[in-house]
Enzyme design. Structure first.
Site, PDB file in Angstrom:
ATOM      1  N   LYS A  33      -3.062 -10.477  -4.453  1.00  0.00           N
ATOM      2  CA  LYS A  33      -3.486 -11.166  -2.415  1.00  0.00           C
ATOM      3  C   LYS A  33      -4.648 -11.199  -2.814  1.00  0.00           C
ATOM      4  O   LYS A  33      -5.205 -12.217  -2.114  1.00  0.00           O
ATOM      5  CB  LYS A  33      -3.008  -9.435  -1.776  1.00  0.00           C
ATOM      6  CG  LYS A  33      -1.800  -9.455  -1.715  1.00  0.00           C
ATOM      7  CD  LYS A  33      -1.265  -8.180  -0.849  1.00  0.00           C
ATOM      8  CE  LYS A  33       0.112  -8.068  -0.573  1.00  0.00           C
ATOM      9  NZ  LYS A  33       0.506  -6.801   0.089  1.00  0.00           N
TER      10      LYS A  33
ATOM     11  N   SER B  29       3.202  -4.267   4.494  1.00  0.00           N
ATOM     12  CA  SER B  29       1.686  -4.642   4.071  1.00  0.00           C
ATOM     13  C   SER B  29       1.191  -5.484   5.060  1.00  0.00           C
ATOM     14  O   SER B  29      -0.071  -5.697   5.096  1.00  0.00           O
ATOM     15  CB  SER B  29       1.703  -4.974   2.621  1.00  0.00           C
ATOM     16  OG  SER B  29       2.246  -6.485   2.510  1.00  0.00           O
TER      17      SER B  29
END
Length: 803
Positions: A698, A655
């Site tokens: 996030k 990611s």
């Protein structure tokens, strides 16, 4: 350059509108009588439960808390009611070989009847036999037999004594037996008197003694025969008395169990054994009252062998048994043979055979937790052996491993007719399928439980009824529709998808109970949306001490994160930390450095073995992107390094590959990147930004760090466009976006992200094959071409210096 607009509020948190729910409180909703979202699992369970062939056992797989156990138990209970009640199982003494107890199977309820009847028989035998042997008639007849043997001996000796008198000899009885001695006038001579006799008289007496000695020997030889005849007569008497005392008792049992030939055969063996061992009952003495139980430390009762060990009593069932074994050890599954201490020695008998879960569930269904089963030594192997043989054989671990050689019981195996349902997570199922060849043969039916359902208008109504049903079963206050809407939003967050709803029952039940607690603290009769939010906030507060410390280190500058300004070759990446059931994200500085080299991008995390294989794969994809996009006709001659700054643990996942690419391109182009933006997303070799996990955490993680430093209105996060349906952000983040203090951007390509981060056009190749001047891609390509020219010049100069 087209400026990318941030996401609108409705895409950050597609909230459930309470007005769309047609009720005031959940009290108005009926219980949900159907299983939501588990059509595949229900179909598999119905098939696995219904098919009667061997080896079609089931494995219910899914994450913990989905309600697998409850659903499987409900289906098994429903199906078990239509199946016949299995027979009772008993163990009996084996009169031919006591070490191999016999198994007996009787119609449900008859096992308890037989056990009670045999217990009563034992009690009656304990009273009747001593009474019979203590009766006047028995003693008289026994004494008569013994007197008859004595009479025969006396008559023989008396006749011998009369004959001996004619020869001046007497029969003398001594402590050691019978002897002949010379006599005069009916009195035995002493040795001195015998020595004074004349030689002629001595010879005459010796001749008479020799003659009588042969007859005495004949009498002595016949005495054991007379005694043996007496003993035989006494035994015959005892058998006769025992038969009279026992037969009418056992005849009553024969009448009661006349429809069960195995019981009739057993009663015949009992009768024969009682009669055969009647003498032992006399020697053992009589018990006043019921026989004491085995294992009391004293002598074993002579009547113990006639008891019935009722292993499984199914008299209370209305259908097939459904058993869940919470502690599946080998003994708890297969049964065990216990021992008791008697005079310092461990002994056992058939009454100490104890059933296992397989015995209790025989003829029905057994549920087991797969993880607990595998954690118990030899339990899984023992279960497979039983399923393959279709026989229940009781063995201890010592017997299985041949670790002990002492004599123990070997109970007769019991035929097995059972359906096993293992309940566990998916990882265990896939590992067993891959590593155990027996697993696929014995557990052929997987029931895969879904984690979520689509979030549609129709499913919302069913979900509201599910919440109402769970509230009533959990005995909590009713929820108003605003509270239900808040639970629905949280269910989407649990599913990590705004278009789905989690059906994780344990998490939902816990939330309802906690919300009920806060409603009780306020003294309200209903659970409101505020109580649900208070419960969620409390859950986070209990678990976020580590997150608080991490953010504190960022605020104090211990962990350096730039939230303002610009920097070349540096970008804010986002990483998720999972601590038990709580996950949070923290920003990490990702830096890149580049120079002339051999065309290698060095992943420092991998070089020091802190990077996982997926992360390393992402870096290699990044390198593939560079070689494909820039200077395709020129060798790649850069040397670059990538690192997560102040990272002291492992790094895994791809990611961050998009952020790493931005940092590297910034380093090559020598263009600064905005530090008020954070980046997440993986990238492919074509430059497309791909979806990642933990997108909500996030975004919220970078928001929290920015919020504690002060929101400026320019801060935000770049996420993959493919992750937009997964957004279900906290309300405070959505509010900040609505007020213009924070932004969330969805990017589809690397170029879109580059333009946001640098403020410059990314640039596309024109008809001339060149990127436009002053675009990011042009600057990167020019730098790489410069590296190539420098490398070529360096190589030529080295060749000229070579001799």
């Amino acid at each position: 350059m087209v400026e990318l607009a941030p996401l609108t509020l409705d895409r950050l948190r597609p909230a459930c509108d309470p007005s769309a729910l047609a009720f005031e409180t959940t009290d108005e909703l009926a219980d949900l009588d159907e299983i939501v979202g588990q059509d595949r699992a229900l179909s598999a369970l119905a098939f696995g439960i219904g098919i009667r062939h061997d080896s079609f056992n089931l494995y219910a797989l899914g994450s913990p808390g989905l309600g697998k156990h409850t659903l499987v138990r409900a289906l098994l209970d429903k199906h078990a009611g239509s199946r016949p009640v299995p027979p009772d199982s008993c163990y009996l003494h084996n009169f031919a070989d006591a070490s191999r107890p016999c198994a007996l199977h009787l119609p449900a309820g008859r096992g308890a009847a037989l056990r009670g009847a045999m217990d009563q028989l034992v009690d009656e035998l304990a009273a009747a036999l001593p009474a019979a042997f203590d009766s006047e008639d028995f003693r008289t007849r026994k004494e008569a037999i013994e007197e008859e043997a004595k009479r025969k001996q006396e008559e023989a000796l008396t006749a011998l004594a009369r004959e001996a008198t004619k020869h001046d000899v007497v029969v003398v009885r001594t402590p050691v037996g019978v002897a002949l001695a010379p006599a005069r006038n009916g009195h035995a001579l002493s040795p001195d008197e015998f020595e004074k006799l004349s030689e002629e008289e001595t010879l005459r007496l010796k001749s008479g003694i020799d003659l009588l000695q042969g007859k005495l020997q004949d009498i002595i030889k016949r005495m054991p025969q007379w005694e043996r005849e007496a003993r035989i007569a006494v035994r015959t008497l005892i058998r006769e008395v025992t038969t009279l005392a026992v037969r009418h008792l056992i005849d009553d049992l024969r009448t009661a169990f006349a429809d069960l030939p195995p019981v009739i055969d057993y009663l015949r063996q009992v009768e024969d054994d009682v009669i055969e061992r009647a003498a032992e009952f006399i020697r053992a003495g009589a018990h006043d009252g019921p026989t004491p139980p085995a294992g009391d430390g004293g002598d074993e009762s002579p009547f113990q062998r006639y008891k019935v060990n009722l292993l499984v009593d199914n008299s209370g069932l209305a259908g097939a048994p459904v058993v869940y074994e919470d502690h599946p050890t080998l003994g708890n599954l297969l049964g065990r043979v216990e021992h008791v201490s008697r005079f310092g020695t461990l002994v056992t008998d058939f009454t100490l055979i104890k059933p296992g879960a397989l015995h209790r569930a025989n003829g029905g269904y057994l549920m087991l937790d797969a993880r607990r089963l595998l954690m118990q030594p030899f339990a899984y192997e023992g279960l497979k052996r039983i399923l393959r043989s279709r026989e229940l054989r009781i063995e201890s671990i010592g017997q299985m491993l041949s670790m002990i050689s002492t004599v123990s019981l070997e109970p007769e195996p019991i035929p097995l007719d059972i359906k096993i349902v293992l309940i566990g997570d998916r990882l265990l199922y896939y590992l067993l399928s891959a590593l155990d060849p027996d697993f696929g043969e014995l557990f052929k039916v997987p029931a895969d439980f879904a984690e979520d359902i689509p979030r549609t208008d129709s499913s919302l109504q069913s979900y509201a009824r599910l919440i109402a049903t769970m509230a009533r079963r959990s005995e909590v206050r009713p929820l108003d529709r605003a509270a239900v809407a808040r639970v629905v939003d949280h269910a989407s967050r649990l599913a990590e998808d705004s278009e789905k709803l989690s059906i994780h029952r344990r998490a939902l039940s816990d939330l309802l109970r906690e919300a009920d607690f806060w409603a009780g603290q306020e003294g309200t009769a209903r659970i409101g949306a505020g109580h649900v939010q208070q419960a969620l906030d409390a859950q986070i507060y209990r678990a976020d001490r580590v997150r608080e410390r991490v953010y504190e280190q960022i605020r104090r500058g211990t962990v350096m994160i730039d939230l303002t300004g610009e920097a070349v070759g540096q970008v804010n990446g986002l990483a998720v930390a999972q601590l038990g059931g709580f996950a949070f994200a923290r920003p990490s500085r990702i830096t890149a450095r580049s120079r002339l080299g051999r065309g290698k991008v060095v992943d420092i995390e991998r070089e020091v073995e802190l990077g996982g294989p997926i992360h390393s794969k992402g870096v290699l994809i990044l390198q593939g992107f560079l070689t494909a996009r820039f200077a395709p006709d020129t060798p790649l001659t850069l040397s670059a390094s990538l690192v997560f700054e102040q990272s002291y643990g492992g790094v895994e996942g791809d990611s961050a590959s998009c952020a790493e690419l931005y940092a590297l391109l910034s380093s090559l182009a020598e263009i600064p990147i905005r530090q008020n933006l954070a980046v997440t997303g993986s990238v492919d070799q074509l430059g497309r930004v791909q979806a990642i996990g933990g997108v909500n955490e996030k975004v919220e993680g970078f928001f929290d760090v920015c919020h504690q430093a002060g929101l400026t209105g320019t801060q935000g996060v770049l996420i993959p466009a493919a992750n937009v349906p997964h957004l279900m952000l906290r309300q405070d983040v959505v509010d900040a976006v609505g007020e213009g203090r924070f932004r969330v951007y969805a990017v589809e390509t690397v170029d879109q992200g580059l333009e946001l981060l640098t403020g410059r056009p990314a640039g596309e190749r024109g008809a001339d094959g060149q990127f436009p001047e002053e675009t990011v891609n042009r600057l990167v390509e020019d730098r790489l071409l410069a590296f190539a020219r420098a490398a070529k010049a360096f190589a030529e100069s080295r060749d000229e210096r070579s001799p």
